[in-house]
Scaffold this motif. Structure first.
Motif, PDB file in Angstrom:
ATOM      1  N   ALA A 177       0.845  -1.201   0.000  1.00  0.00           N
ATOM      2  CA  ALA A 177       0.000   0.000   0.000  1.00  0.00           C
ATOM      3  C   ALA A 177       0.875   1.244   0.000  1.00  0.00           C
ATOM      4  N   ASP A 178       1.927   1.206   0.807  1.00  0.00           N
ATOM      5  CA  ASP A 178       2.826   2.355   0.924  1.00  0.00           C
ATOM      6  C   ASP A 178       3.531   2.649  -0.403  1.00  0.00           C
ATOM      7  N   THR A 179       4.021   1.587  -1.032  1.00  0.00           N
ATOM      8  CA  THR A 179       4.733   1.761  -2.308  1.00  0.00           C
ATOM      9  C   THR A 179       3.804   2.337  -3.364  1.00  0.00           C
ATOM     10  N   SER A 180       2.560   1.854  -3.408  1.00  0.00           N
ATOM     11  CA  SER A 180       1.657   2.352  -4.446  1.00  0.00           C
ATOM     12  C   SER A 180       1.329   3.829  -4.202  1.00  0.00           C
ATOM     13  N   TYR A 181       1.192   4.190  -2.946  1.00  0.00           N
ATOM     14  CA  TYR A 181       0.917   5.596  -2.608  1.00  0.00           C
ATOM     15  C   TYR A 181       2.108   6.471  -3.026  1.00  0.00           C
ATOM     16  N   LYS A 182       3.318   5.985  -2.696  1.00  0.00           N
ATOM     17  CA  LYS A 182       4.519   6.783  -3.030  1.00  0.00           C
ATOM     18  C   LYS A 182       4.703   6.871  -4.543  1.00  0.00           C
ATOM     19  N   ASN A 183       4.429   5.767  -5.249  1.00  0.00           N
ATOM     20  CA  ASN A 183       4.570   5.786  -6.714  1.00  0.00           C
ATOM     21  C   ASN A 183       3.568   6.733  -7.363  1.00  0.00           C
ATOM     22  N   LEU A 184       2.406   6.809  -6.757  1.00  0.00           N
ATOM     23  CA  LEU A 184       1.385   7.734  -7.257  1.00  0.00           C
ATOM     24  C   LEU A 184       1.916   9.173  -7.201  1.00  0.00           C
ATOM     25  N   LEU A 185       2.537   9.503  -6.075  1.00  0.00           N
ATOM     26  CA  LEU A 185       3.070  10.865  -5.913  1.00  0.00           C
ATOM     27  C   LEU A 185       4.290  11.077  -6.813  1.00  0.00           C
ATOM     28  N   LYS A 186       5.137  10.043  -6.899  1.00  0.00           N
ATOM     29  CA  LYS A 186       6.396  10.176  -7.630  1.00  0.00           C
ATOM     30  C   LYS A 186       6.171  10.288  -9.131  1.00  0.00           C
ATOM     31  N   TYR A 187       5.328   9.407  -9.659  1.00  0.00           N
ATOM     32  CA  TYR A 187       5.164   9.346 -11.120  1.00  0.00           C
ATOM     33  C   TYR A 187       3.892  10.052 -11.601  1.00  0.00           C
ATOM     34  N   ASN A 188       3.029  10.450 -10.659  1.00  0.00           N
ATOM     35  CA  ASN A 188       1.763  11.069 -11.027  1.00  0.00           C
ATOM     36  C   ASN A 188       0.964  10.182 -11.987  1.00  0.00           C
ATOM     37  N   LYS A 189       0.975   8.889 -11.720  1.00  0.00           N
ATOM     38  CA  LYS A 189       0.261   7.920 -12.558  1.00  0.00           C
ATOM     39  C   LYS A 189      -0.589   7.026 -11.655  1.00  0.00           C
ATOM     40  N   ASN A 190      -1.745   6.610 -12.168  1.00  0.00           N
ATOM     41  CA  ASN A 190      -2.597   5.698 -11.396  1.00  0.00           C
ATOM     42  C   ASN A 190      -1.843   4.435 -11.008  1.00  0.00           C
ATOM     43  N   GLN A 191      -2.127   3.914  -9.841  1.00  0.00           N
ATOM     44  CA  GLN A 191      -1.488   2.685  -9.369  1.00  0.00           C
ATOM     45  C   GLN A 191      -2.568   1.633  -9.130  1.00  0.00           C
ATOM     46  N   THR A 192      -2.225   0.380  -9.392  1.00  0.00           N
ATOM     47  CA  THR A 192      -3.190  -0.704  -9.168  1.00  0.00           C
ATOM     48  C   THR A 192      -2.601  -1.759  -8.241  1.00  0.00           C
ATOM     49  N   ILE A 193      -3.392  -2.184  -7.289  1.00  0.00           N
ATOM     50  CA  ILE A 193      -2.999  -3.335  -6.457  1.00  0.00           C
ATOM     51  C   ILE A 193      -3.979  -4.450  -6.778  1.00  0.00           C
TER      52      ILE A 193
END
Ligand SMILES: Nc1ncnc2c1ncn2[C@@H]1O[C@H](COP(=O)(O)OP(=O)(O)OP(=O)(O)O)[C@@H](O)[C@H]1O
Ligand SMILES: [Mg+2]
Length: 369
Positions: free
Chosen positions: A124-140
């Motif tokens: 969950a943490d990685t997807s949240y950080k990736n969302l902020l970092k890449y400004n792209k939707n994340q899927t789990i």
């Protein structure tokens, strides 16, 4: 340690054997298992225990099926339920409370998730950080067999994400509280899982300025057949048992469990489900989600009508035999008697400008119900 230990497959099971030095002309190997020599055309390499106890399976020197299974098994025996395989998190159901999901744990992972042990919070943490970092939707994606812990893990992910949300509003609470409602109407006891989700879920959480600003849950493939029929020792959807266990049942003209055909005429208790507590949570969730009392009353009226419908008697010609249940259904659904009869015993056919009412036979009436 004996370095000649290898894995071989016997009766669909991986077992350890000792590779002997003997060279056979057909290129097969002689492998000793419990003192008996067997001829094998291949084997898998063995790893030391130290080499198996890795957080990520890709770090195991000899990566093969038996080593993967042994590694996960060794960790599970030590109550370590999470292991990575590359970027995928393997999660096993511990079937006990391991204190892995406390507020303390959330705080720890929020602080520095990267250095900690594998955990669903890390995903969950990685997807949240990736969302902020890449400004792209994340899927789990959470997948696995029935009882594996998908619903449980999804709840943990949502709990973690709502906890990360910076400007807390009523949205976080609503995201969490949507769950008791979905589970009351979509989960049921099966032979494998007391709280089995009989539908799929696609949850979209919208995050802006570090905060959750919206959530959209789509459900699909709801197992509707369960409403009218369940296997022996399986249950209908939880909501029926919750309502019948509550003081509200008389308001909807309901009697005891034995009375209802759609419940196999009995109450089946669950080890992992508390109907009374869940019903209170449901009513609270309705209120948090903004369902007013009138709507909740209508919803419970529909639930009760389903039970009454299951008890309607239908004669040889497909006519509904008048009963108290028939009257209750009309009252609860706020319809008149002919509307109910038309809906169940007749099929309407449109031709040009005419609507023709066709009387159904007994089987079709039962289906139509
Ligand atoms: N990590 C965990 N810790 C403690 N209990 C767990 C954990 N994961 C699952 N469980 C328990 O195991 C049971 C089955 O889990 P869950 O309902 O999440 O399975 P599922 O994969 O959603 O199954 P289904 O496909 O039938 O819906 C539940 O009672 C749940 O509380
Ligand atoms: Mg589930």
């Amino acid at each position: 340690m004996n370095t000649n230990i290898v894995w071989v497959k016997m009766d669909n099971d991986w077992i350890e054997g000792e590779l002997t030095d003997e060279n056979l002309s057909n290129n097969n190997f002689i492998i000793k298992i419990n003192g008996v020599e067997y001829e094998y055309s291949n084997y898998e390499k063995h790893n030391s225990i130290d080499n198996l106890k890795k957080n990520n399976l890709v770090d195991i020197p000899h990566l093969n099926e038996p080593s993967i299974l042994e590694a996960i098994h060794l960790r599970y025996k030590d109550d370590i339920i999470y292991t990575y395989t590359g970027k995928i998190l393997i999660s096993l159901n511990p079937f006990k409370n391991l204190d892995l999901f406390t507020d303390d744990m959330i705080s720890k992972y929020k602080l520095n998730s990267a250095i900690l042990e594998p955990h669903v919070y890390q995903i969950a943490d990685t997807s949240y950080k990736n969302l902020l970092k890449y400004n792209k939707n994340q899927t789990i994606m959470v997948s696995g067999e029935s009882g594996a812990g998908k619903t449980y893990s999804t709840r943990c992910i949502i709990k973690y994400l709502t906890n990360l949300s910076k400007n807390k509003s009523s949205i976080e609470n609503m995201v969490v509280q949507s769950n008791p409602i979905l589970e009351a109407f979509g989960n049921a006891k099966t032979l494998r899982n007391d709280n089995s989700s009989r539908f799929g879920k696609f949850i979209k959480i919208q995050i802006k300025n570090y905060s959750i600003i919206g959530c959209n849950i789509e459900t699909y493939l709801l197992e509707k057949i369960r409403l009218v029929q369940q296997e022996n020792d399986e249950r209908n959807f939880h909501i029926f048992y919750q309502l019948l266990n509550s003081d509200l049942k008389t308001k909807y003209y309901l009697k005891s469990f034995e009375h209802y055909n759609y419940l196999n005429n009995r109450y089946i208790s669950c080890r992992d489900v508390d109907d009374n507590m869940d019903f209170n949570n449901l009513l609270n969730a309705f209120s948090v989600m903004g369902f007013d009392e009138i709507i909740v009353d209508k919803i419970l009226g529909i639930v009760a009508s389903v039970l009454h419908l299951g008890n309607l008697k239908i004669d040889e010609d497909g006519n509904i035999i008048m009963s108290d249940e028939f009257t209750y259904i009309c009252k609860l659904l706020d319809i008149n008697e002919s509307m109910l009869t038309d809906a169940i015993s007749f099929r309407l056919m449109k031709t040009n400008n005419e609507v023709i009412k066709i009387k159904l036979n007994r089987d079709d009436t039962i289906n139509s119900r």
